[in-house]
Design a protein around this motif. Sequence first.
Motif, PDB file in Angstrom:
ATOM      1  N   ILE A  52       0.989  -1.088   0.092  1.00  0.00           N
ATOM      2  CA  ILE A  52       0.234  -0.193  -0.020  1.00  0.00           C
ATOM      3  C   ILE A  52       0.933   1.310   0.020  1.00  0.00           C
ATOM      4  O   ILE A  52       1.918   1.428   0.924  1.00  0.00           O
ATOM      5  N   ASP A  53       0.654   2.051  -1.081  1.00  0.00           N
ATOM      6  CA  ASP A  53       1.420   3.223  -0.939  1.00  0.00           C
ATOM      7  C   ASP A  53       1.125   4.291   0.035  1.00  0.00           C
ATOM      8  O   ASP A  53      -0.197   4.971  -0.252  1.00  0.00           O
ATOM      9  N   ASP A  54       1.699   4.523   0.958  1.00  0.00           N
ATOM     10  CA  ASP A  54       1.143   5.464   2.169  1.00  0.00           C
ATOM     11  C   ASP A  54       2.537   5.875   2.852  1.00  0.00           C
ATOM     12  O   ASP A  54       3.373   4.917   3.329  1.00  0.00           O
ATOM     13  N   GLU A  55       2.731   6.982   3.105  1.00  0.00           N
ATOM     14  CA  GLU A  55       3.859   7.676   3.651  1.00  0.00           C
ATOM     15  C   GLU A  55       3.833   7.923   4.958  1.00  0.00           C
ATOM     16  O   GLU A  55       4.418   8.629   5.748  1.00  0.00           O
ATOM     17  N   ARG A  56       2.406   7.534   5.715  1.00  0.00           N
ATOM     18  CA  ARG A  56       2.390   7.651   7.020  1.00  0.00           C
ATOM     19  C   ARG A  56       3.338   6.917   8.133  1.00  0.00           C
ATOM     20  O   ARG A  56       3.836   5.934   7.599  1.00  0.00           O
ATOM     21  N   GLU A  57       3.990   7.661   8.990  1.00  0.00           N
ATOM     22  CA  GLU A  57       4.793   7.054   9.928  1.00  0.00           C
ATOM     23  C   GLU A  57       3.925   6.002  10.819  1.00  0.00           C
ATOM     24  O   GLU A  57       3.126   6.576  11.413  1.00  0.00           O
ATOM     25  N   PRO A  58       4.721   4.784  10.931  1.00  0.00           N
ATOM     26  CA  PRO A  58       4.278   3.862  12.042  1.00  0.00           C
ATOM     27  C   PRO A  58       4.319   4.505  13.306  1.00  0.00           C
ATOM     28  O   PRO A  58       5.256   5.147  13.741  1.00  0.00           O
ATOM     29  N   ARG A  59       3.572   3.914  14.360  1.00  0.00           N
ATOM     30  CA  ARG A  59       4.037   4.297  15.762  1.00  0.00           C
ATOM     31  C   ARG A  59       5.171   3.467  16.231  1.00  0.00           C
ATOM     32  O   ARG A  59       5.496   2.399  15.742  1.00  0.00           O
ATOM     33  N   ILE A  60       5.861   4.259  17.095  1.00  0.00           N
ATOM     34  CA  ILE A  60       7.156   3.252  17.644  1.00  0.00           C
ATOM     35  C   ILE A  60       6.689   2.004  18.325  1.00  0.00           C
ATOM     36  O   ILE A  60       7.473   1.128  18.211  1.00  0.00           O
ATOM     37  N   SER A  61       5.479   1.983  18.815  1.00  0.00           N
ATOM     38  CA  SER A  61       5.060   0.946  19.532  1.00  0.00           C
ATOM     39  C   SER A  61       4.922  -0.534  18.264  1.00  0.00           C
ATOM     40  O   SER A  61       5.314  -1.624  18.867  1.00  0.00           O
ATOM     41  N   THR A  62       4.552  -0.067  17.187  1.00  0.00           N
ATOM     42  CA  THR A  62       4.336  -0.993  16.164  1.00  0.00           C
ATOM     43  C   THR A  62       5.871  -1.480  15.680  1.00  0.00           C
ATOM     44  O   THR A  62       5.987  -2.751  15.490  1.00  0.00           O
ATOM     45  N   LEU A  63       6.642  -0.658  15.542  1.00  0.00           N
ATOM     46  CA  LEU A  63       8.173  -1.091  15.144  1.00  0.00           C
ATOM     47  C   LEU A  63       8.692  -1.734  16.305  1.00  0.00           C
ATOM     48  O   LEU A  63       9.279  -2.625  15.832  1.00  0.00           O
ATOM     49  N   ASP A  64       8.295  -1.524  17.636  1.00  0.00           N
ATOM     50  CA  ASP A  64       9.002  -2.276  18.541  1.00  0.00           C
ATOM     51  C   ASP A  64       8.242  -3.805  18.526  1.00  0.00           C
ATOM     52  O   ASP A  64       9.260  -4.741  18.928  1.00  0.00           O
ATOM     53  N   VAL A  65       7.146  -3.830  18.134  1.00  0.00           N
ATOM     54  CA  VAL A  65       6.649  -5.427  18.136  1.00  0.00           C
ATOM     55  C   VAL A  65       7.348  -6.069  17.124  1.00  0.00           C
ATOM     56  O   VAL A  65       7.747  -7.253  17.188  1.00  0.00           O
ATOM     57  N   ILE A  66       7.627  -5.454  16.011  1.00  0.00           N
ATOM     58  CA  ILE A  66       8.313  -5.942  14.739  1.00  0.00           C
ATOM     59  C   ILE A  66       9.907  -6.333  15.359  1.00  0.00           C
ATOM     60  O   ILE A  66      10.356  -7.292  15.011  1.00  0.00           O
ATOM     61  N   ALA A  67      10.513  -5.434  16.188  1.00  0.00           N
ATOM     62  CA  ALA A  67      11.715  -5.736  16.526  1.00  0.00           C
ATOM     63  C   ALA A  67      11.687  -6.889  17.485  1.00  0.00           C
ATOM     64  O   ALA A  67      12.549  -7.970  17.310  1.00  0.00           O
ATOM     65  N   ARG A  68      10.793  -6.999  18.413  1.00  0.00           N
ATOM     66  CA  ARG A  68      10.642  -8.264  19.376  1.00  0.00           C
ATOM     67  C   ARG A  68      10.518  -9.771  18.509  1.00  0.00           C
ATOM     68  O   ARG A  68      10.863 -10.511  18.786  1.00  0.00           O
ATOM     69  N   TYR A  69       9.637  -9.381  17.511  1.00  0.00           N
ATOM     70  CA  TYR A  69       9.382 -10.553  16.763  1.00  0.00           C
ATOM     71  C   TYR A  69      10.749 -11.045  16.044  1.00  0.00           C
ATOM     72  O   TYR A  69      10.790 -12.291  15.960  1.00  0.00           O
ATOM     73  N   LEU A  70      11.617 -10.185  15.590  1.00  0.00           N
ATOM     74  CA  LEU A  70      12.969 -10.429  15.006  1.00  0.00           C
ATOM     75  C   LEU A  70      13.916 -10.884  16.156  1.00  0.00           C
ATOM     76  O   LEU A  70      15.051 -11.272  15.823  1.00  0.00           O
ATOM     77  N   GLY A  71      13.453 -10.796  17.589  1.00  0.00           N
ATOM     78  CA  GLY A  71      14.604 -11.110  18.480  1.00  0.00           C
ATOM     79  C   GLY A  71      15.344  -9.943  18.860  1.00  0.00           C
ATOM     80  O   GLY A  71      16.206 -10.229  19.683  1.00  0.00           O
ATOM     81  N   PHE A  72      14.839  -8.777  18.758  1.00  0.00           N
ATOM     82  CA  PHE A  72      15.685  -7.689  19.328  1.00  0.00           C
ATOM     83  C   PHE A  72      14.945  -7.136  20.466  1.00  0.00           C
ATOM     84  O   PHE A  72      13.509  -7.197  20.600  1.00  0.00           O
ATOM     85  N   GLU A  73      15.506  -6.301  21.170  1.00  0.00           N
ATOM     86  CA  GLU A  73      14.852  -5.735  22.546  1.00  0.00           C
ATOM     87  C   GLU A  73      13.832  -4.854  22.177  1.00  0.00           C
ATOM     88  O   GLU A  73      12.765  -4.611  22.649  1.00  0.00           O
ATOM     89  N   SER A  74      14.303  -4.047  20.965  1.00  0.00           N
ATOM     90  CA  SER A  74      13.320  -2.693  20.891  1.00  0.00           C
ATOM     91  C   SER A  74      13.707  -2.356  19.112  1.00  0.00           C
ATOM     92  O   SER A  74      15.056  -2.848  18.684  1.00  0.00           O
ATOM     93  N   TRP A  75      12.821  -1.391  18.858  1.00  0.00           N
ATOM     94  CA  TRP A  75      13.256  -0.817  17.522  1.00  0.00           C
ATOM     95  C   TRP A  75      14.575  -0.065  17.446  1.00  0.00           C
ATOM     96  O   TRP A  75      15.339  -0.020  16.626  1.00  0.00           O
ATOM     97  N   ASP A  76      14.809   0.631  18.320  1.00  0.00           N
ATOM     98  CA  ASP A  76      16.009   1.266  18.661  1.00  0.00           C
ATOM     99  C   ASP A  76      17.313   0.502  18.511  1.00  0.00           C
ATOM    100  O   ASP A  76      18.104   0.697  18.010  1.00  0.00           O
ATOM    101  N   VAL A  77      17.054  -0.517  18.998  1.00  0.00           N
ATOM    102  CA  VAL A  77      18.358  -1.733  18.917  1.00  0.00           C
ATOM    103  C   VAL A  77      18.413  -2.263  17.548  1.00  0.00           C
ATOM    104  O   VAL A  77      19.194  -2.256  17.058  1.00  0.00           O
ATOM    105  N   LEU A  78      17.369  -2.612  16.894  1.00  0.00           N
ATOM    106  CA  LEU A  78      17.423  -3.249  15.516  1.00  0.00           C
ATOM    107  C   LEU A  78      17.667  -1.999  14.492  1.00  0.00           C
ATOM    108  O   LEU A  78      18.547  -2.167  13.733  1.00  0.00           O
ATOM    109  N   SER A  79      17.451  -0.763  14.751  1.00  0.00           N
ATOM    110  CA  SER A  79      17.686   0.214  13.794  1.00  0.00           C
ATOM    111  C   SER A  79      19.083   0.656  13.745  1.00  0.00           C
ATOM    112  O   SER A  79      19.264   1.330  12.772  1.00  0.00           O
ATOM    113  N   ILE A  80      19.694   0.076  14.711  1.00  0.00           N
ATOM    114  CA  ILE A  80      21.415   0.615  14.723  1.00  0.00           C
ATOM    115  C   ILE A  80      22.022  -0.339  13.563  1.00  0.00           C
ATOM    116  O   ILE A  80      23.151   0.119  13.388  1.00  0.00           O
ATOM    117  N   TYR A  81      21.459  -1.548  13.075  1.00  0.00           N
ATOM    118  CA  TYR A  81      21.987  -2.240  12.409  1.00  0.00           C
ATOM    119  C   TYR A  81      22.027  -1.992  10.897  1.00  0.00           C
ATOM    120  O   TYR A  81      21.073  -1.406  10.521  1.00  0.00           O
TER     121      TYR A  81
END
Length: 81
Positions: A52-81
Amino acid sequence: MKLSLYVTDLLKQKSGRDFRLSGDCEYLALDIESVTGEHIGVNTLKRLLGFIDDEREPRISTLDVIARYLGFESWDVLSIY
């Protein structure tokens, strides 16, 4: 916002899906919920993966869930890679 190729590749590896079809987002939503116990909407995943073409920014809580699903503590930790 569309997820980076790095994060998309991690999602592909974890879920075993290629995200060629929007239906793969439905599978991913269910898998995220089964792994984390938290829900992300299918349309949110479609936006983040570029179905879906949409430039809305997701909530940080959504990104945190994705990070935890991938085995990271938070989005902040994942985003440094």
